[in-house]
Design a protein around this motif. Structure first.
Motif, PDB file in Angstrom:
ATOM      1  N   ILE A 138      61.256 105.336  19.417  1.00 23.02           N
ATOM      2  CA  ILE A 138      61.047 104.131  18.610  1.00 23.02           C
ATOM      3  C   ILE A 138      61.737 102.972  19.317  1.00 23.02           C
ATOM      4  O   ILE A 138      62.931 103.058  19.621  1.00 23.02           O
ATOM      5  CB  ILE A 138      61.655 104.316  17.207  1.00 23.02           C
ATOM      6  N   VAL A 139      61.005 101.903  19.581  1.00 21.31           N
ATOM      7  CA  VAL A 139      61.593 100.701  20.156  1.00 21.31           C
ATOM      8  C   VAL A 139      61.490  99.600  19.108  1.00 21.31           C
ATOM      9  O   VAL A 139      60.401  99.293  18.633  1.00 21.31           O
ATOM     10  CB  VAL A 139      60.882 100.274  21.458  1.00 21.31           C
ATOM     11  N   ILE A 140      62.641  99.039  18.744  1.00 19.94           N
ATOM     12  CA  ILE A 140      62.697  97.985  17.737  1.00 19.94           C
ATOM     13  C   ILE A 140      63.258  96.734  18.394  1.00 19.94           C
ATOM     14  O   ILE A 140      64.293  96.791  19.056  1.00 19.94           O
ATOM     15  CB  ILE A 140      63.572  98.405  16.537  1.00 19.94           C
ATOM     16  N   GLU A 141      62.559  95.624  18.223  1.00 20.23           N
ATOM     17  CA  GLU A 141      62.999  94.342  18.765  1.00 20.23           C
ATOM     18  C   GLU A 141      63.410  93.428  17.628  1.00 20.23           C
ATOM     19  O   GLU A 141      62.793  93.437  16.567  1.00 20.23           O
ATOM     20  CB  GLU A 141      61.876  93.681  19.562  1.00 20.23           C
ATOM     21  N   GLY A 142      64.456  92.634  17.867  1.00 21.74           N
ATOM     22  CA  GLY A 142      64.903  91.692  16.857  1.00 21.74           C
ATOM     23  C   GLY A 142      65.806  90.640  17.463  1.00 21.74           C
ATOM     24  O   GLY A 142      66.162  90.707  18.635  1.00 21.74           O
ATOM     25  N   PRO A 143      66.215  89.679  16.640  1.00 23.38           N
ATOM     26  CA  PRO A 143      67.074  88.605  17.134  1.00 23.38           C
ATOM     27  C   PRO A 143      68.529  89.073  17.263  1.00 23.38           C
ATOM     28  O   PRO A 143      68.985  89.893  16.469  1.00 23.38           O
ATOM     29  CB  PRO A 143      66.940  87.532  16.053  1.00 23.38           C
ATOM     30  N   PRO A 144      69.254  88.547  18.242  1.00 20.46           N
ATOM     31  CA  PRO A 144      70.665  88.917  18.366  1.00 20.46           C
ATOM     32  C   PRO A 144      71.505  88.214  17.297  1.00 20.46           C
ATOM     33  O   PRO A 144      71.130  87.172  16.776  1.00 20.46           O
ATOM     34  CB  PRO A 144      71.032  88.403  19.768  1.00 20.46           C
ATOM     35  N   GLY A 145      72.628  88.826  16.944  1.00 23.54           N
ATOM     36  CA  GLY A 145      73.576  88.185  16.051  1.00 23.54           C
ATOM     37  C   GLY A 145      73.340  88.369  14.565  1.00 23.54           C
ATOM     38  O   GLY A 145      74.174  87.964  13.754  1.00 23.54           O
ATOM     39  N   VAL A 146      72.210  88.966  14.183  1.00 16.47           N
ATOM     40  CA  VAL A 146      71.913  89.247  12.776  1.00 16.47           C
ATOM     41  C   VAL A 146      71.327  90.657  12.676  1.00 16.47           C
ATOM     42  O   VAL A 146      70.804  91.187  13.645  1.00 16.47           O
ATOM     43  CB  VAL A 146      70.920  88.223  12.161  1.00 16.47           C
ATOM     44  N   TRP A 147      71.398  91.247  11.482  1.00 18.18           N
ATOM     45  CA  TRP A 147      70.818  92.576  11.322  1.00 18.18           C
ATOM     46  C   TRP A 147      69.292  92.471  11.234  1.00 18.18           C
ATOM     47  O   TRP A 147      68.740  91.446  10.852  1.00 18.18           O
ATOM     48  CB  TRP A 147      71.390  93.309  10.106  1.00 18.18           C
ATOM     49  N   PHE A 148      68.633  93.550  11.616  1.00 10.55           N
ATOM     50  CA  PHE A 148      67.179  93.656  11.454  1.00 10.55           C
ATOM     51  C   PHE A 148      66.841  95.121  11.273  1.00 10.55           C
ATOM     52  O   PHE A 148      67.637  95.991  11.623  1.00 10.55           O
ATOM     53  CB  PHE A 148      66.411  93.016  12.621  1.00 10.55           C
ATOM     54  N   GLY A 149      65.684  95.387  10.669  1.00 10.87           N
ATOM     55  CA  GLY A 149      65.355  96.775  10.402  1.00 10.87           C
ATOM     56  C   GLY A 149      63.900  97.014  10.089  1.00 10.87           C
ATOM     57  O   GLY A 149      63.123  96.072   9.902  1.00 10.87           O
ATOM     58  N   VAL A 150      63.553  98.304  10.041  1.00  9.00           N
ATOM     59  CA  VAL A 150      62.191  98.747   9.771  1.00  9.00           C
ATOM     60  C   VAL A 150      62.239  99.870   8.748  1.00  9.00           C
ATOM     61  O   VAL A 150      63.035 100.800   8.880  1.00  9.00           O
ATOM     62  CB  VAL A 150      61.508  99.277  11.053  1.00  9.00           C
ATOM     63  N   GLY A 151      61.386  99.782   7.724  1.00  4.65           N
ATOM     64  CA  GLY A 151      61.197 100.854   6.755  1.00  4.65           C
ATOM     65  C   GLY A 151      59.863 101.528   7.030  1.00  4.65           C
ATOM     66  O   GLY A 151      58.870 100.849   7.291  1.00  4.65           O
ATOM     67  N   PHE A 152      59.820 102.837   6.977  1.00  8.34           N
ATOM     68  CA  PHE A 152      58.623 103.601   7.353  1.00  8.34           C
ATOM     69  C   PHE A 152      57.952 104.239   6.141  1.00  8.34           C
ATOM     70  O   PHE A 152      58.605 104.741   5.239  1.00  8.34           O
ATOM     71  CB  PHE A 152      58.996 104.699   8.348  1.00  8.34           C
ATOM     72  N   GLY A 153      56.616 104.219   6.145  1.00  6.00           N
ATOM     73  CA  GLY A 153      55.840 104.905   5.116  1.00  6.00           C
ATOM     74  C   GLY A 153      55.788 104.195   3.784  1.00  6.00           C
ATOM     75  O   GLY A 153      55.468 104.815   2.775  1.00  6.00           O
ATOM     76  N   ALA A 154      56.091 102.901   3.771  1.00  5.02           N
ATOM     77  CA  ALA A 154      56.092 102.142   2.517  1.00  5.02           C
ATOM     78  C   ALA A 154      55.900 100.659   2.820  1.00  5.02           C
ATOM     79  O   ALA A 154      56.100 100.213   3.947  1.00  5.02           O
ATOM     80  CB  ALA A 154      57.403 102.352   1.777  1.00  5.02           C
ATOM     81  N   THR A 155      55.527  99.915   1.780  1.00  5.82           N
ATOM     82  CA  THR A 155      55.389  98.465   1.928  1.00  5.82           C
ATOM     83  C   THR A 155      56.210  97.697   0.896  1.00  5.82           C
ATOM     84  O   THR A 155      56.197  96.478   0.893  1.00  5.82           O
ATOM     85  CB  THR A 155      53.908  98.035   1.841  1.00  5.82           C
ATOM     86  N   VAL A 156      56.921  98.413   0.009  1.00  3.45           N
ATOM     87  CA  VAL A 156      57.812  97.774  -0.963  1.00  3.45           C
ATOM     88  C   VAL A 156      59.103  98.595  -1.069  1.00  3.45           C
ATOM     89  O   VAL A 156      59.094  99.817  -0.922  1.00  3.45           O
ATOM     90  CB  VAL A 156      57.166  97.616  -2.362  1.00  3.45           C
ATOM     91  N   MET A 157      60.205  97.909  -1.344  1.00  3.21           N
ATOM     92  CA  MET A 157      61.505  98.567  -1.415  1.00  3.21           C
ATOM     93  C   MET A 157      61.577  99.583  -2.545  1.00  3.21           C
ATOM     94  O   MET A 157      62.302 100.573  -2.451  1.00  3.21           O
ATOM     95  CB  MET A 157      62.614  97.520  -1.549  1.00  3.21           C
ATOM     96  N   SER A 158      60.822  99.371  -3.620  1.00  6.24           N
ATOM     97  CA  SER A 158      60.875 100.287  -4.755  1.00  6.24           C
ATOM     98  C   SER A 158      60.366 101.688  -4.400  1.00  6.24           C
ATOM     99  O   SER A 158      60.616 102.638  -5.134  1.00  6.24           O
ATOM    100  CB  SER A 158      60.084  99.733  -5.937  1.00  6.24           C
ATOM    101  N   GLU A 159      59.685 101.834  -3.259  1.00 10.06           N
ATOM    102  CA  GLU A 159      59.242 103.149  -2.801  1.00 10.06           C
ATOM    103  C   GLU A 159      60.366 103.914  -2.099  1.00 10.06           C
ATOM    104  O   GLU A 159      60.144 105.024  -1.634  1.00 10.06           O
ATOM    105  CB  GLU A 159      58.042 103.001  -1.871  1.00 10.06           C
ATOM    106  N   ALA A 160      61.562 103.312  -2.022  1.00 11.79           N
ATOM    107  CA  ALA A 160      62.752 103.917  -1.413  1.00 11.79           C
ATOM    108  C   ALA A 160      62.459 104.466  -0.013  1.00 11.79           C
ATOM    109  O   ALA A 160      62.706 105.630   0.277  1.00 11.79           O
ATOM    110  CB  ALA A 160      63.330 105.007  -2.311  1.00 11.79           C
ATOM    111  N   PRO A 161      61.956 103.604   0.886  1.00 16.45           N
ATOM    112  CA  PRO A 161      61.566 104.110   2.202  1.00 16.45           C
ATOM    113  C   PRO A 161      62.750 104.475   3.100  1.00 16.45           C
ATOM    114  O   PRO A 161      63.835 103.880   3.004  1.00 16.45           O
ATOM    115  CB  PRO A 161      60.809 102.929   2.806  1.00 16.45           C
ATOM    116  N   TYR A 162      62.504 105.450   3.964  1.00 14.89           N
ATOM    117  CA  TYR A 162      63.417 105.746   5.070  1.00 14.89           C
ATOM    118  C   TYR A 162      63.405 104.519   5.967  1.00 14.89           C
ATOM    119  O   TYR A 162      62.341 104.004   6.324  1.00 14.89           O
ATOM    120  CB  TYR A 162      62.929 106.973   5.847  1.00 14.89           C
ATOM    121  N   SER A 163      64.583 104.030   6.320  1.00 21.13           N
ATOM    122  CA  SER A 163      64.678 102.807   7.109  1.00 21.13           C
ATOM    123  C   SER A 163      65.704 102.945   8.211  1.00 21.13           C
ATOM    124  O   SER A 163      66.706 103.659   8.066  1.00 21.13           O
ATOM    125  CB  SER A 163      65.073 101.629   6.217  1.00 21.13           C
TER     126      SER A 163
END
Length: 134
Positions: free
Chosen positions: A5-30
């Motif tokens: 898995i290659v994840i790109e993001g801006p330096p100096g702040v957090w960033f992330g990816v959740g898998f298998g979902a499109t809303v936080m209420s689905e409690a995705p693995y992230s």
């Protein structure tokens, strides 16, 4: 079997990816990456409007980190395709795509996001072999 898995993001702040979902209420693995110079990586299940739960005992390993063009950083990660337990995601090697949600924070420490998006990630299959013509 291993997922790269290659994840790109801006330096100096957090960033992330959740898998298998499109809303936080689905409690995705992230996978959450912090904004420190030596980016730290966490595996979580997200909650509705909260940070969710930190997952431990996963197989996620940071392989490399590099600065890339336009002031972004790229982090290469590897982990087992199969879920390590409850809350983890199983990557299906036969799938063509995965629903994802992405977010970027306002500080280096994981918290509320300032930007988010959802979509479908097209997967690439590794080349197992090739035929050489004469």
């Amino acid at each position: 079997d291993v997922a790269t898995i290659v994840i790109e993001g801006p330096p100096g702040v957090w960033f992330g990816v959740g898998f298998g979902a499109t809303v936080m209420s689905e409690a995705p693995y992230s996978i959450i990456l912090d904004g420190s110079d030596d980016i730290l990586v966490e595996e979580r299940t997200l909650g509705m409007y909260d940070m969710g739960n930190l997952l431990t005992d996963g197989s996620l390993q940071k392989v490399s980190q590099e600065s890339i063009s336009e002031g972004m950083v790229a982090v290469e990660l590897q982990r087992a395709l199969a879920a390590a337990g409850e809350g983890f995601y199983t990557f299906d090697p036969t799938a063509d795509s995965i629903e994802i949600m992405v977010a970027v924070g306002r500080t280096p420490v994981f918290g509320h996001h300032i930007s988010k998006a959802v979509g479908s990630l097209k997967l690439t299959q590794p080349v197992i072999g090739f035929v050489q013509g004469h």
